[in-house]
Every structure is written in C-alpha cells, then in structure tokens.
Design a protein around this motif. Structure first.
Motif, PDB file in Angstrom:
ATOM      1  N   CYS A  40      35.586  37.042  43.124  1.00  0.00           N
ATOM      2  CA  CYS A  40      36.733  37.069  42.209  1.00  0.00           C
ATOM      3  C   CYS A  40      37.841  36.204  42.818  1.00  0.00           C
ATOM      4  N   VAL A  41      38.878  35.951  42.044  1.00  0.00           N
ATOM      5  CA  VAL A  41      39.967  35.079  42.513  1.00  0.00           C
ATOM      6  C   VAL A  41      40.620  35.639  43.773  1.00  0.00           C
ATOM      7  N   CYS A  42      40.821  36.965  43.804  1.00  0.00           N
ATOM      8  CA  CYS A  42      41.507  37.538  44.968  1.00  0.00           C
ATOM      9  C   CYS A  42      40.658  37.379  46.233  1.00  0.00           C
ATOM     10  N   HIS A  43      39.333  37.414  46.059  1.00  0.00           N
ATOM     11  CA  HIS A  43      38.445  37.221  47.200  1.00  0.00           C
ATOM     12  C   HIS A  43      38.543  35.780  47.719  1.00  0.00           C
ATOM     13  N   LEU A  44      38.589  34.836  46.805  1.00  0.00           N
ATOM     14  CA  LEU A  44      38.713  33.424  47.196  1.00  0.00           C
ATOM     15  C   LEU A  44      40.069  33.163  47.836  1.00  0.00           C
ATOM     16  N   GLU A  45      41.086  33.876  47.357  1.00  0.00           N
ATOM     17  CA  GLU A  45      42.430  33.763  47.932  1.00  0.00           C
ATOM     18  C   GLU A  45      42.382  34.192  49.405  1.00  0.00           C
ATOM     19  N   ALA A  46      41.677  35.291  49.681  1.00  0.00           N
ATOM     20  CA  ALA A  46      41.551  35.779  51.056  1.00  0.00           C
ATOM     21  C   ALA A  46      40.693  34.837  51.900  1.00  0.00           C
ATOM     22  N   ALA A  47      39.655  34.281  51.286  1.00  0.00           N
ATOM     23  CA  ALA A  47      38.733  33.417  52.021  1.00  0.00           C
ATOM     24  C   ALA A  47      39.342  32.063  52.350  1.00  0.00           C
ATOM     25  N   LEU A  48      40.151  31.535  51.430  1.00  0.00           N
ATOM     26  CA  LEU A  48      40.629  30.165  51.580  1.00  0.00           C
ATOM     27  C   LEU A  48      42.104  30.073  51.954  1.00  0.00           C
ATOM     28  N   GLY A  49      42.864  31.129  51.676  1.00  0.00           N
ATOM     29  CA  GLY A  49      44.281  31.123  52.026  1.00  0.00           C
ATOM     30  C   GLY A  49      45.145  30.269  51.123  1.00  0.00           C
ATOM     31  N   VAL A  67      29.749  24.143  36.121  1.00  0.00           N
ATOM     32  CA  VAL A  67      29.297  24.376  37.495  1.00  0.00           C
ATOM     33  C   VAL A  67      29.292  25.877  37.782  1.00  0.00           C
ATOM     34  N   LEU A  68      30.320  26.557  37.272  1.00  0.00           N
ATOM     35  CA  LEU A  68      30.442  28.004  37.487  1.00  0.00           C
ATOM     36  C   LEU A  68      30.301  28.752  36.172  1.00  0.00           C
ATOM     37  N   GLU A  69      29.883  30.006  36.287  1.00  0.00           N
ATOM     38  CA  GLU A  69      29.970  30.905  35.138  1.00  0.00           C
ATOM     39  C   GLU A  69      30.668  32.171  35.605  1.00  0.00           C
ATOM     40  N   ASP A  70      31.281  32.863  34.671  1.00  0.00           N
ATOM     41  CA  ASP A  70      32.026  34.052  35.075  1.00  0.00           C
ATOM     42  C   ASP A  70      31.532  35.299  34.346  1.00  0.00           C
ATOM     43  N   ARG A  71      31.916  36.424  34.910  1.00  0.00           N
ATOM     44  CA  ARG A  71      31.477  37.713  34.394  1.00  0.00           C
ATOM     45  C   ARG A  71      32.616  38.693  34.639  1.00  0.00           C
ATOM     46  N   ARG A  72      32.995  39.405  33.589  1.00  0.00           N
ATOM     47  CA  ARG A  72      34.084  40.374  33.751  1.00  0.00           C
ATOM     48  C   ARG A  72      33.528  41.749  34.005  1.00  0.00           C
ATOM     49  N   GLU A  73      34.106  42.422  34.994  1.00  0.00           N
ATOM     50  CA  GLU A  73      33.727  43.802  35.256  1.00  0.00           C
ATOM     51  C   GLU A  73      34.997  44.570  35.576  1.00  0.00           C
ATOM     52  N   CYS A 116      41.530  41.614  51.295  1.00  0.00           N
ATOM     53  CA  CYS A 116      41.047  41.553  49.916  1.00  0.00           C
ATOM     54  C   CYS A 116      40.719  42.949  49.401  1.00  0.00           C
ATOM     55  N   GLU A 117      41.110  43.203  48.175  1.00  0.00           N
ATOM     56  CA  GLU A 117      40.887  44.533  47.597  1.00  0.00           C
ATOM     57  C   GLU A 117      39.757  44.557  46.578  1.00  0.00           C
ATOM     58  N   CYS A 118      38.967  43.489  46.515  1.00  0.00           N
ATOM     59  CA  CYS A 118      37.874  43.495  45.542  1.00  0.00           C
ATOM     60  C   CYS A 118      36.813  44.512  45.976  1.00  0.00           C
ATOM     61  N   PRO A 119      35.990  44.994  45.043  1.00  0.00           N
ATOM     62  CA  PRO A 119      34.999  46.030  45.371  1.00  0.00           C
ATOM     63  C   PRO A 119      34.029  45.609  46.475  1.00  0.00           C
ATOM     64  N   HIS A 120      33.834  44.287  46.614  1.00  0.00           N
ATOM     65  CA  HIS A 120      32.938  43.790  47.649  1.00  0.00           C
ATOM     66  C   HIS A 120      33.544  43.995  49.043  1.00  0.00           C
ATOM     67  N   VAL A 128      37.339  55.767  39.567  1.00  0.00           N
ATOM     68  CA  VAL A 128      37.361  57.096  38.962  1.00  0.00           C
ATOM     69  C   VAL A 128      37.924  56.892  37.567  1.00  0.00           C
ATOM     70  N   GLY A 129      37.019  56.839  36.600  1.00  0.00           N
ATOM     71  CA  GLY A 129      37.437  56.480  35.257  1.00  0.00           C
ATOM     72  C   GLY A 129      37.999  55.083  35.287  1.00  0.00           C
ATOM     73  N   ASP A 130      39.187  54.901  34.763  1.00  0.00           N
ATOM     74  CA  ASP A 130      39.820  53.593  34.805  1.00  0.00           C
ATOM     75  C   ASP A 130      40.725  53.451  36.019  1.00  0.00           C
ATOM     76  N   VAL A 131      40.957  54.542  36.704  1.00  0.00           N
ATOM     77  CA  VAL A 131      41.865  54.523  37.842  1.00  0.00           C
ATOM     78  C   VAL A 131      41.065  54.332  39.129  1.00  0.00           C
ATOM     79  N   ARG A 132      41.563  53.464  40.008  1.00  0.00           N
ATOM     80  CA  ARG A 132      40.887  53.268  41.288  1.00  0.00           C
ATOM     81  C   ARG A 132      41.683  53.920  42.392  1.00  0.00           C
TER      82      ARG A 132
END
Ligand SMILES: [Zn+2]
Length: 137
Positions: A40-49, A67-73, A116-120, A128-132
């Motif tokens: 996700c974008v936040c992960h790339l932000e952490a990876a690349l600065g 080149v890329l495809e995306d998927r929303r979750e 990074c706060e992504c699930p990965h 928990v439902g819609d709340v994390r």
C-alpha cells in the motif's frame, strides 16, 4: 523490405512501451519495493522515505501504463506488479550495469517497517468490524 522495416518499427514501439513506463530511478525503486508481493502507499512511504503524494503520482502513472494493478481491501489499496517479468527485466538491467542480480532480488523480498501501520507490517492490528484496535501498545 519496406514491410519488414515497418514490422521492426512496430515491434520496437511495443517493446519500448513497458521500458519507457518504468524508466526512472523512482519508478524502479517502487517496483523493487513492491517486489513479488503487494504494497500500500503507506508501506512504500516507509520503504522509500518519500512523500505519500509523490509516491501516489508514480503509482498512478504505473497503473495507467498497465505496469501495476491495484486491489482495495478495507481502507487500504494494495498495488502489485501486473507481470512478474518486470522483476526479471530489472535484474537483467542490473547485470548489464555490473550489479549482481542476486543483490537486486534480495531487495524485492518483502520487509516490514515499524513506522508502517499496514496489516503486513503491524499484524498486531486486528480488524474488529470496521474498527481497528491495537492489541499491544
Ligand atoms: Zn507496511
């Protein structure tokens, strides 16, 4: 003769399309950071600065260029390579300029970043439902 030349021209244009789409250090860095997985974008932000808006701009262009495809979750949009051969292309380019392809491949292995706060990266964050909620602070 003229026919053959036309074919070479047309084939060359087609071959140039993916090369042109990824031909900048920034875009190559994004492809390496995504690697064989997805990010996700936040992960790339952490990876690349880099700033998120700047990364998003490149992601948009790379998606437009197929080149890329995306998927929303949930609230995350994940980007992945549409064709894994782009990674082969990058390691071949690395070999051409004298880098070992192994070192390039190593960069594509997915890493986790504490910032990074992504699930990965933060598996402690469970939905928990819609709340994390963070299970450990
Ligand atoms: Zn992450």
């Amino acid at each position: 003769m003229n026919m053959k030349k036309q074919t070479i021209t047309r084939v060359s244009e087609q071959i140039a399309a993916p090369l042109t789409a990824i031909a900048s250090p920034q875009r190559i860095a994004i492809l390496l950071a995504i690697g064989q997985g997805e990010a996700c974008v936040c992960h790339l932000e952490a990876a690349l600065g880099w700033r998120q808006a700047y990364i998003s701009q490149h992601l948009m262009s790379l998606r437009k260029a197929d080149v890329l495809e995306d998927r929303r979750e949930g609230r995350y949009v994940y980007y992945r390579l549409k064709n894994q051969s782009y990674l082969d292309l990058l390691s071949t380019s690395a070999e051409i300029c004298g880098l070992s392809s192994d070192s390039v491949v190593a960069l594509t292995h997915s890493k986790t970043y504490p910032s990074c706060e992504c699930p990965h990266c933060s598996p402690a964050v469970i939905p928990v439902g819609d709340v994390r909620i963070k299970t450990s602070a």
